[in-house]
Scaffold this active site. Structure first.
Site, PDB file in Angstrom:
ATOM      1  N   GLU A   1     -13.288   2.245  -9.454  1.00 51.32           N
ATOM      2  CA  GLU A   1     -13.080   0.893 -10.893  1.00 51.32           C
ATOM      3  C   GLU A   1     -13.651  -0.792 -10.896  1.00 51.32           C
ATOM      4  OE1 GLU A   1      -8.124   1.508 -10.784  1.00 51.32           O
ATOM      5  OE2 GLU A   1      -8.451  -1.300 -10.899  1.00 51.32           O
TER       6      GLU A   1
ATOM      7  N   HIS B   1      -5.807   0.637 -15.582  1.00 47.02           N
ATOM      8  CA  HIS B   1      -4.913  -0.435 -14.413  1.00 47.02           C
ATOM      9  C   HIS B   1      -3.612  -1.680 -14.788  1.00 47.02           C
ATOM     10  CE1 HIS B   1      -5.674  -1.650 -10.098  1.00 47.02           C
ATOM     11  NE2 HIS B   1      -4.489  -2.132 -10.266  1.00 47.02           N
TER      12      HIS B   1
ATOM     13  N   ARG C   1      -4.099   3.638  -6.108  1.00 49.10           N
ATOM     14  CA  ARG C   1      -5.022   2.871  -6.006  1.00 49.10           C
ATOM     15  C   ARG C   1      -6.337   3.962  -6.049  1.00 49.10           C
ATOM     16  NH1 ARG C   1      -3.085  -1.303  -6.610  1.00 49.10           N
ATOM     17  NH2 ARG C   1      -3.438  -2.801  -5.589  1.00 49.10           N
TER      18      ARG C   1
HETATM   19  C1  DGY Z   1      -1.063  -4.289  -7.152  1.00 45.16           C
HETATM   20  O1  DGY Z   1      -0.255  -5.628  -7.305  1.00 45.16           O
HETATM   21  O2  DGY Z   1      -1.407  -3.819  -6.497  1.00 45.16           O
HETATM   22  C2  DGY Z   1      -1.773  -3.973  -8.524  1.00 45.16           C
HETATM   23  O3  DGY Z   1      -2.066  -2.551  -8.409  1.00 45.16           O
HETATM   24  C3  DGY Z   1      -2.891  -4.828  -8.905  1.00 45.16           C
HETATM   25  O4  DGY Z   1      -3.679  -4.136  -8.143  1.00 45.16           O
END
Ligand code: DGY
Length: 319
Positions: A267, A285, A238
């Site tokens: 983001e 992402h 993240r």
């Molecule tokens: C997750 O599944 O956490 C991926 O990063 C998609 O947000």
């Protein structure tokens, strides 16, 4: 009998939608974009269940104003976008999609490691610009992976998968987590170190912790100053785990050698300072973006919602 209504904030693969439609009235947002808070509230009116995306911020204010929703099935393994404790207080069950995206996300971390080490994306740009003038011994040198140290911050499902894959590339694995691995896995090819040692010893440092109050801004200028100036930072977890402004400073001032990022602090905005740098690889992402994985995720959210309305504990409840 009146069927429960499920609202899906963004189109997901058909397999999961079909499964949901066998049991419920299903409505998918007709807007092909992230929804605003007001749109989420309007569109969930009259629904008893909701499929949310990692991009939907479901905080206290949103939870206070969501009326009638009994379950939120997040279409992601991460659930930092939802205040799960407050949801529990409000009697709303929250679920996620663990396990099925582990290998795909670990593949992306490995891809970023290879890209930054061997300057793959930079090389592709060079060839397309017409700047490839032929081989010579000192041209376009990167670093090899064999015998380098990969530091894994967060040895959960994804961190372990990265470790397994990285061993095949000759990397030696160190890791840091809230506590060392349990004794059931004595053969796991990774040695536990303190966070400080992880910073100091890693040639590649890959982040695999969830985003929470402890991990937000875990990487700032202070941490970059403790890393090797030849090290590469990888983040497919993240964005806000890294203070992006400080990363730009670290890269511009060569506190570290480079970075491979799949996620960003704000983001989908990317810090403008990252865009012009050759020593970073920037992905949009896509950790779980393999069609098989996204389909399995759609089936998993459906499973959770169906179990809930059948009076069972949903298999992937997180609160
Ligand atoms: C997750 O599944 O956490 C991926 O990063 C998609 O947000």
């Amino acid at each position: 009998m009146k069927r429960n209504r499920i609202f899906v904030t963004r189109r997901i693969p058909e397999a999961g939608l079909e499964m949901l439609k066998e049991h419920f009235e299903v409505e998918v947002s007709p807007l092909d974009r992230d929804l605003t808070r007001d749109e989420i509230l309007q569109m969930t009116a009259g629904a008893q269940g909701m499929v949310s995306m990692a991009t939907d911020s479901i905080d206290k204010d949103c939870l206070n104003r969501l009326s009638g929703i009994q379950i939120i099935a997040n279409y992601a393994v991460g659930f930092n976008n939802i205040d799960i404790d407050y949801a529990r207080e409000k009697g709303i069950v929250v679920t996620n999609t663990p396990g099925i995206l582990t290998e795909a996300t670990a593949d992306i971390a490995m891809a970023l490691i290879l890209c930054v080490a061997r300057r793959i994306v930079e090389g592709d740009r060079l060839v397309r610009r017409g700047d490839f003038k032929g081989f010579y011994p000192t041209f376009f040198l990167g670093v090899e992976l064999e015998n380098k140290v990969l530091g894994i911050y967060g040895l959960g499902r994804i961190g372990k998968a990265v470790a397994r894959k990285a061993v095949a590339f000759g990397l030696r694995i160190l890791y840091h987590d809230v506590e060392p691995l349990d004794r059931e896995s004595p053969d796991f090819p990774a040695d536990y170190v303190s966070f400080d040692e992880l910073l100091r010893k890693s040639d590649f440092l890959s982040i695999h912790v969830p985003l929470n109050d402890e991990t937000r801004h875990r990487f700032t200028r202070k941490e970059f100053e403790r890393m090797k100036d030849t090290a590469f930072l990888i983040n497919a977890a993240r964005g806000p785990i890294i203070r992006e402004e400080d990363l730009v400073y670290a890269l511009e001032n060569r506190l570290i050698a480079g970075a491979g990022l799949d996620v960003y602090e704000f983001e989908p905005k990317v810090h403008p300072g990252l865009i012009g740098l050759e020593n970073v690889v920037l992905l949009p992402h896509i950790g779980s973006a393999a069609s098989e994985v996204r389909e399995r995720m759609s089936l998993m959210v459906a499973d959770n919602i169906i179990a809930f309305f059948q009076g069972k504990v949903p298999p992937n409840r997180v609160n």
